[in-house]
Write a protein that holds these residues in place. Sequence first.
Motif, PDB file in Angstrom:
ATOM      1  N   SER A 128      -0.958   6.010   2.018  1.00  0.00           N
ATOM      2  CA  SER A 128      -2.297   5.650   2.480  1.00  0.00           C
ATOM      3  C   SER A 128      -2.831   6.785   3.345  1.00  0.00           C
ATOM      4  O   SER A 128      -2.073   7.548   3.948  1.00  0.00           O
ATOM      5  CB  SER A 128      -2.279   4.338   3.280  1.00  0.00           C
ATOM      6  OG  SER A 128      -1.485   4.475   4.443  1.00  0.00           O
ATOM      7  N   ALA A 160      -8.637   0.772  -3.949  1.00  0.00           N
ATOM      8  CA  ALA A 160      -7.954   1.544  -2.911  1.00  0.00           C
ATOM      9  C   ALA A 160      -8.215   1.009  -1.508  1.00  0.00           C
ATOM     10  O   ALA A 160      -7.748   1.595  -0.536  1.00  0.00           O
ATOM     11  CB  ALA A 160      -8.366   3.007  -3.000  1.00  0.00           C
ATOM     12  N   SER A 161      -8.963  -0.095  -1.386  1.00  0.00           N
ATOM     13  CA  SER A 161      -9.292  -0.686  -0.075  1.00  0.00           C
ATOM     14  C   SER A 161      -9.926   0.334   0.866  1.00  0.00           C
ATOM     15  O   SER A 161      -9.569   0.438   2.043  1.00  0.00           O
ATOM     16  CB  SER A 161      -8.033  -1.286   0.573  1.00  0.00           C
ATOM     17  OG  SER A 161      -7.469  -2.290  -0.232  1.00  0.00           O
ATOM     18  N   SER A 162     -10.855   1.101   0.346  1.00  0.00           N
ATOM     19  CA  SER A 162     -11.525   2.128   1.154  1.00  0.00           C
ATOM     20  C   SER A 162     -12.410   1.474   2.205  1.00  0.00           C
ATOM     21  O   SER A 162     -13.141   0.516   1.919  1.00  0.00           O
ATOM     22  CB  SER A 162     -12.386   3.026   0.254  1.00  0.00           C
ATOM     23  OG  SER A 162     -11.601   3.627  -0.756  1.00  0.00           O
ATOM     24  N   GLU A 163     -12.328   1.998   3.425  1.00  0.00           N
ATOM     25  CA  GLU A 163     -13.133   1.443   4.518  1.00  0.00           C
ATOM     26  C   GLU A 163     -13.553   2.556   5.464  1.00  0.00           C
ATOM     27  O   GLU A 163     -12.755   3.433   5.805  1.00  0.00           O
ATOM     28  CB  GLU A 163     -12.361   0.373   5.284  1.00  0.00           C
ATOM     29  CG  GLU A 163     -13.185  -0.296   6.373  1.00  0.00           C
ATOM     30  CD  GLU A 163     -12.450  -1.416   7.072  1.00  0.00           C
ATOM     31  OE1 GLU A 163     -12.537  -2.567   6.605  1.00  0.00           O
ATOM     32  OE2 GLU A 163     -11.767  -1.145   8.078  1.00  0.00           O
ATOM     33  N   ASN A 201     -10.216   4.872   6.101  1.00  0.00           N
ATOM     34  CA  ASN A 201      -8.926   4.407   5.581  1.00  0.00           C
ATOM     35  C   ASN A 201      -9.023   4.230   4.071  1.00  0.00           C
ATOM     36  O   ASN A 201     -10.043   3.745   3.549  1.00  0.00           O
ATOM     37  CB  ASN A 201      -8.526   3.083   6.219  1.00  0.00           C
ATOM     38  CG  ASN A 201      -8.312   3.206   7.712  1.00  0.00           C
ATOM     39  OD1 ASN A 201      -7.323   3.755   8.164  1.00  0.00           O
ATOM     40  ND2 ASN A 201      -9.259   2.703   8.489  1.00  0.00           N
ATOM     41  N   ARG A 202      -7.930   4.612   3.369  1.00  0.00           N
ATOM     42  CA  ARG A 202      -7.899   4.463   1.909  1.00  0.00           C
ATOM     43  C   ARG A 202      -6.457   4.534   1.433  1.00  0.00           C
ATOM     44  O   ARG A 202      -5.671   5.345   1.933  1.00  0.00           O
ATOM     45  CB  ARG A 202      -8.729   5.576   1.252  1.00  0.00           C
ATOM     46  CG  ARG A 202      -8.746   5.544  -0.271  1.00  0.00           C
ATOM     47  CD  ARG A 202      -9.519   6.723  -0.832  1.00  0.00           C
ATOM     48  NE  ARG A 202      -9.446   6.785  -2.285  1.00  0.00           N
ATOM     49  CZ  ARG A 202     -10.283   6.167  -3.098  1.00  0.00           C
ATOM     50  NH1 ARG A 202     -11.249   5.429  -2.596  1.00  0.00           N
ATOM     51  NH2 ARG A 202     -10.157   6.276  -4.405  1.00  0.00           N
ATOM     52  N   ARG A 203      -6.092   3.667   0.514  1.00  0.00           N
ATOM     53  CA  ARG A 203      -4.770   3.722  -0.102  1.00  0.00           C
ATOM     54  C   ARG A 203      -4.746   4.795  -1.170  1.00  0.00           C
ATOM     55  O   ARG A 203      -5.717   4.999  -1.892  1.00  0.00           O
ATOM     56  CB  ARG A 203      -4.420   2.375  -0.735  1.00  0.00           C
ATOM     57  CG  ARG A 203      -4.028   1.300   0.250  1.00  0.00           C
ATOM     58  CD  ARG A 203      -3.107   0.279  -0.404  1.00  0.00           C
ATOM     59  NE  ARG A 203      -3.516  -0.058  -1.753  1.00  0.00           N
ATOM     60  CZ  ARG A 203      -4.302  -1.085  -2.073  1.00  0.00           C
ATOM     61  NH1 ARG A 203      -4.794  -1.855  -1.129  1.00  0.00           N
ATOM     62  NH2 ARG A 203      -4.612  -1.327  -3.330  1.00  0.00           N
TER      63      ARG A 203
END
Length: 245
Positions: free
Chosen positions: A228, A196-199, A220-222
């Motif tokens: 998103s 999910a490209s969590s940041e 941030n997360r998809r």
Amino acid sequence: LTYLGAMAGRNLGDATPRVVIDIGGGSTELVVGDGPRVAVRLPENLPQGGYTVTYKKPFADWAARLSVSRGRLDIHPYYFRGLSREPEFVPAFDAQGVPVALHPVYRRIGQFGADAQYAAGAWLWKGELLHRTGQGPAFWAGMFGTEYSIGRAFGGVGDLGLLAEYLFDRRSNEAPPALAKRGIYVGLRYAANDNASSEFKGGVIYDHASGARIYKIEFNRRIGEQWSLHTEYYGFQKVIVVPRI
């Protein structure tokens, strides 16, 4: 590169013409704004019944940037001419002379500067310097800092970055307020490296000119293929009220 980045995207309403020329070790980029605009010049003293606006001839925003890469060093000098993205707020009065609202006014500015970054192992050194005209006396502003990356932090696959920056801004009270006149920023960034490209990113700016503290947290997360999630939190402590407002 706030101004060139905004022009190159759809932040101004429409796609904008852009020319990129590749050169040895870098590229040259030219961006032209989305049509003619009108600059607004306000009188020195605003009357209580309202104010008169003087229009100059229409113009188009434009910006140019040179990108140069030499090994671990990247440098991007640029120039921007057009409407500022930082509004000044002008009071509006009713018939009795009582202020009832604040109206944003965007001045035409000229700005040149450069940003650079140098990678050395786990360290990333970066800096930005700019000079702006059109918002009161001309002024300089800049940022210098570093980021240290720790791979596979906390025993997982995520990456942790430790951030530290020094910021300065020498604008006068005629320009829109600065986030910090002389500030120190410390924070961290964590990228989970998941599907999910969590940041997560969070930090605090301490302005040692005023004693103010500004906190900012981002996540941030998809969510699936089309959605998103982006959240931001701002906190303010000991912030001085700007006299003009």
